[in-house]
Motif scaffolding. Structure first.
Motif, PDB file in Angstrom:
ATOM      1  N   GLN A  98      -5.478  -0.489  -0.700  1.00  0.00           N
ATOM      2  CA  GLN A  98      -6.078   0.914  -0.766  1.00  0.00           C
ATOM      3  C   GLN A  98      -6.169   1.685  -2.097  1.00  0.00           C
ATOM      4  O   GLN A  98      -7.048   2.594  -2.217  1.00  0.00           O
ATOM      5  CB  GLN A  98      -5.258   1.901   0.301  1.00  0.00           C
ATOM      6  N   ARG A  99      -5.666   0.975  -3.268  1.00  0.00           N
ATOM      7  CA  ARG A  99      -5.654   1.635  -4.535  1.00  0.00           C
ATOM      8  C   ARG A  99      -6.143   0.465  -5.403  1.00  0.00           C
ATOM      9  O   ARG A  99      -5.827  -0.786  -5.229  1.00  0.00           O
ATOM     10  CB  ARG A  99      -4.545   1.889  -4.685  1.00  0.00           C
ATOM     11  N   SER A 100      -6.937   0.690  -6.310  1.00  0.00           N
ATOM     12  CA  SER A 100      -7.458  -0.278  -7.372  1.00  0.00           C
ATOM     13  C   SER A 100      -6.360  -0.577  -8.139  1.00  0.00           C
ATOM     14  O   SER A 100      -5.712   0.300  -8.726  1.00  0.00           O
ATOM     15  CB  SER A 100      -8.625   0.353  -8.049  1.00  0.00           C
ATOM     16  N   ASP A 128       0.858  -1.176   0.053  1.00  0.00           N
ATOM     17  CA  ASP A 128      -0.169  -0.189  -0.137  1.00  0.00           C
ATOM     18  C   ASP A 128       0.919   1.255   0.092  1.00  0.00           C
ATOM     19  O   ASP A 128       0.489   2.188  -0.583  1.00  0.00           O
ATOM     20  CB  ASP A 128      -0.968  -0.111   1.100  1.00  0.00           C
ATOM     21  N   ALA A 163       0.508   4.190  -2.856  1.00  0.00           N
ATOM     22  CA  ALA A 163       0.489   5.325  -2.635  1.00  0.00           C
ATOM     23  C   ALA A 163       1.458   6.358  -3.023  1.00  0.00           C
ATOM     24  O   ALA A 163       1.228   7.558  -3.464  1.00  0.00           O
ATOM     25  CB  ALA A 163       0.167   5.440  -1.234  1.00  0.00           C
ATOM     26  N   THR A 196      -1.038   8.840  -9.542  1.00  0.00           N
ATOM     27  CA  THR A 196      -2.400   8.520  -9.513  1.00  0.00           C
ATOM     28  C   THR A 196      -3.271   8.222 -10.776  1.00  0.00           C
ATOM     29  O   THR A 196      -4.123   7.477 -10.763  1.00  0.00           O
ATOM     30  CB  THR A 196      -3.607   9.421  -8.608  1.00  0.00           C
TER      31      THR A 196
END
Length: 169
Positions: free
Chosen positions: A39-41, A17, A21, A25
């Motif tokens: 936490q991120r696709s 994660d 991060a 993005t």
């Protein structure tokens, strides 16, 4: 010691994660390895034979990559993600296939690089069996531009329990 490095934590956040991060993005992410909550696709690539090494992970992930360039990074390098945007923006000298980070002693950081996807697909195919193959063997089949990392602390990785204690404390 067989520990799943992606699940190691620093400040209550897994290495995976933290890495996700740290990436831009707008970058699509393909992760080679077992599915887990993040936490991120991301798009998951299942490695045919687990613990086969980075080339086996590439062989599983590359069919899912839809971009002309692909950034490669190992999850056990908790500070290296900051180097990838610079490598992606590096002025590529034709016919370079890969921009790779090098430390102050000139050592190539095999899993901190940005690669022409088509060249990487061809190189992975060119080595034959990906299970247990070395990244340097794949990269020897491509033309390389070396880019100094600027700070060797950014490319330190976790190979031992002592490394984990130092880097994750």
């Amino acid at each position: 010691g067989g520990v799943d490095k992606a699940s190691l934590t620093r400040g209550g956040i897994t290495l995976l994660d933290a890495l996700l991060a740290a990436l831009p993005t707008d970058w699509p992410i393909v992760v080679a390895g077992p599915r887990r909550a993040t936490q991120r696709s991301v798009t998951w690539a299942q490695v045919e034979r687990p613990f086969g090494g980075p080339v086996a992970g590439l062989a599983a992930a590359l069919p899912l990559v839809e971009t002309a360039q692909v950034a490669l990074i190992a999850v056990d390098m908790p500070h290296a993600a900051v180097l990838l945007p610079g490598l992606a923006a590096h002025e590529w000298r034709s016919p370079a296939d890969i921009a790779i980070s090098v430390d102050s002693e000139g050592r190539r950081q095999q899993l901190v690089c940005v690669v022409n996807t088509a060249a990487l697909v061809a190189a992975v195919a060119g080595i034959g069996e990906p299970y247990g193959a070395a990244m340097r063997d794949v990269q020897e089949l491509m033309s390389v531009v070396e880019v100094p990392c600027g700070d060797d602390r950014l490319v330190v990785d976790i190979d031992t329990a002592d490394d984990a204690r130092v880097l994750l404390d």
